[in-house]
Design an enzyme around this catalytic site. Structure first.
Site, PDB file in Angstrom:
ATOM      1  N   ALA A  65       0.861  -1.180   0.000  1.00 17.33           N
ATOM      2  CA  ALA A  65       0.000   0.000   0.000  1.00 17.33           C
ATOM      3  C   ALA A  65       0.904   1.240   0.000  1.00 17.33           C
ATOM      4  CB  ALA A  65      -0.891  -0.017   1.227  1.00 17.33           C
ATOM      5  N   GLY A 104      -0.545  -4.861   0.817  1.00 16.65           N
ATOM      6  CA  GLY A 104      -1.596  -4.518  -0.142  1.00 16.65           C
ATOM      7  C   GLY A 104      -1.324  -5.094  -1.529  1.00 16.65           C
ATOM      8  N   GLU A 107      -2.539  -8.474  -1.418  1.00 17.30           N
ATOM      9  CA  GLU A 107      -4.000  -8.486  -1.291  1.00 17.30           C
ATOM     10  C   GLU A 107      -4.694  -8.253  -2.636  1.00 17.30           C
ATOM     11  OE1 GLU A 107      -3.841  -5.821   2.200  1.00 17.30           O
ATOM     12  OE2 GLU A 107      -5.250  -7.229   3.088  1.00 17.30           O
ATOM     13  N   GLU A 127       2.651  -7.015   8.056  1.00 22.69           N
ATOM     14  CA  GLU A 127       1.888  -6.036   8.841  1.00 22.69           C
ATOM     15  C   GLU A 127       2.101  -6.124  10.350  1.00 22.69           C
ATOM     16  OE1 GLU A 127       0.848  -7.401   6.121  1.00 22.69           O
ATOM     17  OE2 GLU A 127      -0.377  -6.008   4.958  1.00 22.69           O
TER      18      GLU A 127
END
Ligand code: NAD
Length: 707
Positions: A65, A104, A107, A127
């Site tokens: 991300a 991310g 994901e 994370e």
């Protein structure tokens, strides 16, 4: 303006190809999300499209991300909608992975229907090390592919796994050799020829056997043991295990709630603070723009001992040729032998190929002749700690090297201003304080003297990057940032062993709080004699205190040098680094205490931690008020990357604000009352901020020292 779009939509026959091009590491920034949304909209008006291939240009698929958004408003809902739209497409969606696919990035890959990858791709969820959990569907989609147990192994492991393992686990469908784009396109066309339809991850069921009570108990235990004091791993277990019970959409909502709670914990604020601090520390404000770093093409090192050898390995790892000088052939041979042995042990452990080792060794040359250093761009002096010796060395270096060649010293304790004053080229002199083992420890304190040039500062700071170090700039003072703060921390730990606490009691309290290793065990590892010599040489710098450093001195006098001779604060079995309590050392400590009349006290875990950490943090405030560190977060980087301070507590200055500056000040005053002012005088800056209820950030925003 003709900027390249970060997302492109093209087609290859029936296959729409969406390419993300957001250098350097393709993070999923707001631009990328907008580009993906536009591409999805545009797809609907393209006739004859029967599949979609998602890929990235550059060195890696989406690496994660956008870290710039970490501290902003929650973005999970936006990610959820976008990834859901990709997953809902009515034809096969394939993504092609390469490089390092994290957070991310992984994901979005899980929201695609098929995943193919280049050999060497690595995938992971880091994370929990930031105190959070995957928040864009990862906790609900991955268990639908590989089960609850393996998903949690990956999340709790926090390290990326190789694609071969990902394929074995079942979240990568194929590892494709050759040109990835062409191979992924062929794979997609193959799906169409075989009449394969969409395969949304969210439509799958979670294998409930992978979330049995037994498995969950084991994972809970693992989380507690591997991550003491931390909540995120437990939260991850809650989110992932819910995937076996809840419908997909409800699972996503629970994940959303849990990730947003996680973001508010002290643990995530601390870890994310350190994450940003490690980027910020490379920036040096106030240097003129025209002072640019010079390129370092080759280097010299003086001294082939513990530090010189380790630093030489750093240069060789960076591909920079390095010449190491020592007083005679014997010292040189011994030093280079150790270097060879260090690399060889990496080869033996499968961490390095024999070719890579040979290549590293070919970059390291030994010499006893200063003339061989005439053409280097930097010399790092790592000879024996002695001012006169170092002055002579710098005199020779000034003679043989060109002006502008950086003359760096790795001294731990000497005054670099004084050292620089011995030569004319003072502007080229700088401190580069590596930590032992230099080829392993990430921290590099860069020390500027009164006369160091801006170019030298920029060069040393920039050199940290190829050497894979985290540089923190400091001014000249005894101990710089790290060791100066260590002084009070270690002093109290030692003193408590004279007051009746056992070494084990002190170390285990510090470790339970989160320090990587108790300080007394660190002394045993480094050598009790090392500390004693430093303290003997610098006794004039310390305030008068008859108990000062007496535990170390007593053990040293009794011949207890630490791990190297099997006895120090603890006892060690031959060939085994595990520590054991030792009645003999405790007897020596008790005897010393009686001789010095040290008052015996009770020590709770909390008191031990307070007595060690309060002086440590207090000294940090002094370092700021004196301008030795340029920002509070730099101090946090020093302690988290060089001294085993837990990242999830954000470093000492962040932790001071976590407990409250008023609490720290009150504690200092309480202990001053109990022990007198010699060591417990609160720093002026601490008093000022605590009394005015101001934060360090406010102080810095208002100009820090200038206010
Ligand atoms: P060491 O004793 O292992 O190595 C010193 C080397 O310098 C020896 O090989 C010695 O032969 C050589 N030497 C002595 N005089 C010399 C001269 N005139 N010319 C060239 N070489 C000479 O010491 P070390 O632990 O590597 O420490 C070196 C420096 O690094 C010291 O300034 C020390 O304060 C600093 N330092 C040490 C550590 C640590 O943990 N060991 C950490 C940070 C900084």
């Amino acid at each position: 303006m003709n900027e390249r779009p970060v997302v492109r939509l093209t087609r290859e026959g029936q296959v729409a190809v969406v390419t993300i091009d957001n250098p350097p590491v393709n993070p999923i920034t707001a631009d990328v999300r907008a580009g993906l949304r536009d591409a999805l909209t545009a797809l609907h008006s393209m006739a004859g499209i029967n599949a979609l291939l998602l890929r990235c240009d550059g060195n890696t698929f989406c690496s994660g991300a956008d870290i710039g958004e970490f501290n902003g408003p929650p973005k999970e809902a936006e990610y959820r909608k976008l990834f859901g739209d990709i997953e809902r497409l009515a034809f096969p969606v394939v993504c092609a992975l390469h490089g390092t696919v994290l957070g991310g990035g992984l994901e979005i890959a899980l929201a695609c229907h098929y995943r193919v990858a280049a050999p060497g791709t690595r995938c992971g969820f880091p994370e929990v090390t930031l105190g959070i959990i995957p928040g864009a569907g990862g906790t609900q989609r991955l268990p639908r592919l590989i089960g609850v147990e393996q998903t949690l192994e990956l999340i709790l492991g926090a390290r990326p796994v190789d694609v071969s393992q990902a394929a074995e686990l079942g979240f990568v469908d194929a590892v494709l050799d050759g040109d990835l784009e062409a191979a992924a396109l062929a794979y997609t066309e193959g799906l169409l020829s075989a009449n394969k339809g969409p395969r949304p991850t969210n439509a799958r069921d979670v294998d409930r056997d992978t979330a049995s009570d037994e498995i969950m108990d084991r994972l809970q235990k693992l989380a507690r043991e591997r991550y003491p004091n931390r909540q995120a791993p437990v939260t991850a277990i809650e989110a992932v295990s819910a995937s076996a019970r809840l419908p997909f959409d409800q699972g996503l909502l629970l994940e959303d709630k849990l990730v947003n709670l996680a973001k508010q914990t002290a643990e995530s604020r601390g870890a994310i603070h350190v994450f940003f601090a490690e980027r910020e520390c490379r920036r040096v404000p106030g240097l003129p723009d025209d002072a640019q770093a010079i390129e370092i093409r080759n280097a010299g090192i003086i001294g082939a001992g513990t530090m010189g050898g380790g630093i030489a390995i750093c240069f060789a790892n960076a591909g920079i040729p390095v010449t190491v000088l020592d007083i005679d052939e014997e010292a040189l041979e011994r030093g280079l032998g150790v270097v060879d042995g260090t690399l060889e042990s990496r080869v033996k452990r499968g961490r390095m190929s024999a070719e890579a080792k040979a290549q590293r060794m070919s970059l390291i040359t030994g010499t006893t002749n200063y003339a061989d250093l005439a053409d280097v761009d930097i010399v790092i002096e790592a000879a024996t700690e002695n001012m006169n010796l170092k002055k002579q060395i710098f005199g020779k270096l000034e003679e043989i090297t060109e002006p502008g060649t950086l003359l760096a010293t790795n001294t731990s304790t000497l005054d670099i201003d004084e050292l620089a004053s011995a030569i004319a080229r003072r502007q080229d002199v700088i401190g580069m304080h590596f930590f032992s083992p230099a080829n392993v420890m990430p921290l590099l304190e860069v020390i500027r003297t009164k006369s160091t040039s801006a170019t030298a500062i920029r060069t040393a700071m920039a050199l940290a990057k190829p050497l894979r170090k985290t540089p923190v700039l400091a001014g000249v003072c005894y101990g710089f940032i790290g060791n100066r703060m260590m002084e009070g921390y270690a002093r109290e730990a030692e003193l408590m062993t004279l007051e009746g606490a056992t070494p084990h009691q002190v170390d285990s309290a510090l470790e339970a709080w989160g320090m990587a290793m108790g300080i007394l065990a660190v002394f045993d590892m480094a050598g009790v004699d090392v500390g004693v010599h430093v303290h003997r040489d610098n006794a004039h710098l310390y305030p008068p205190d008859p108990t000062y450093y007496q535990a170390d001195f007593a053990l040293f006098e009794a011949g207890r040098l630490g791990q190297k001779n099997g006895k120090g604060y603890y006892r060690y079995e031959p060939g085994d680094r595990r520590r054991h309590d030792d009645a003999e050392s405790i007897k020596i400590l008790r005897g010393t205490a009686a001789r010095l009349g040290v008052q015996q006290r009770d020590h709770t875990e909390q008191k031990i931690v307070e007595r060690c950490l309060y002086p440590l943090m207090n000294e940090g405030f002094r370092i700021l008020e004196e301008g030795i560190a340029i920002r509070a977060s730099d101090i946090d980087v020093v302690w988290t990357s060089g001294y085993g301070f837990p990242r999830y507590r954000g470093g000492p200055m962040f932790y001071a604000e976590t407990i409250g500056l008023k609490t720290l000040l009150d504690g200092m005053l309480r202990y001053r009352e109990a022990f007198g002012p010699t060591h417990w005088e609160p720093a002026k800056l601490l008093v000022e901020l605590a009394e005015k209820d101001r934060s360090l950030a406010e102080w810095e925003a208002a100009g820090g020292l200038a206010t």
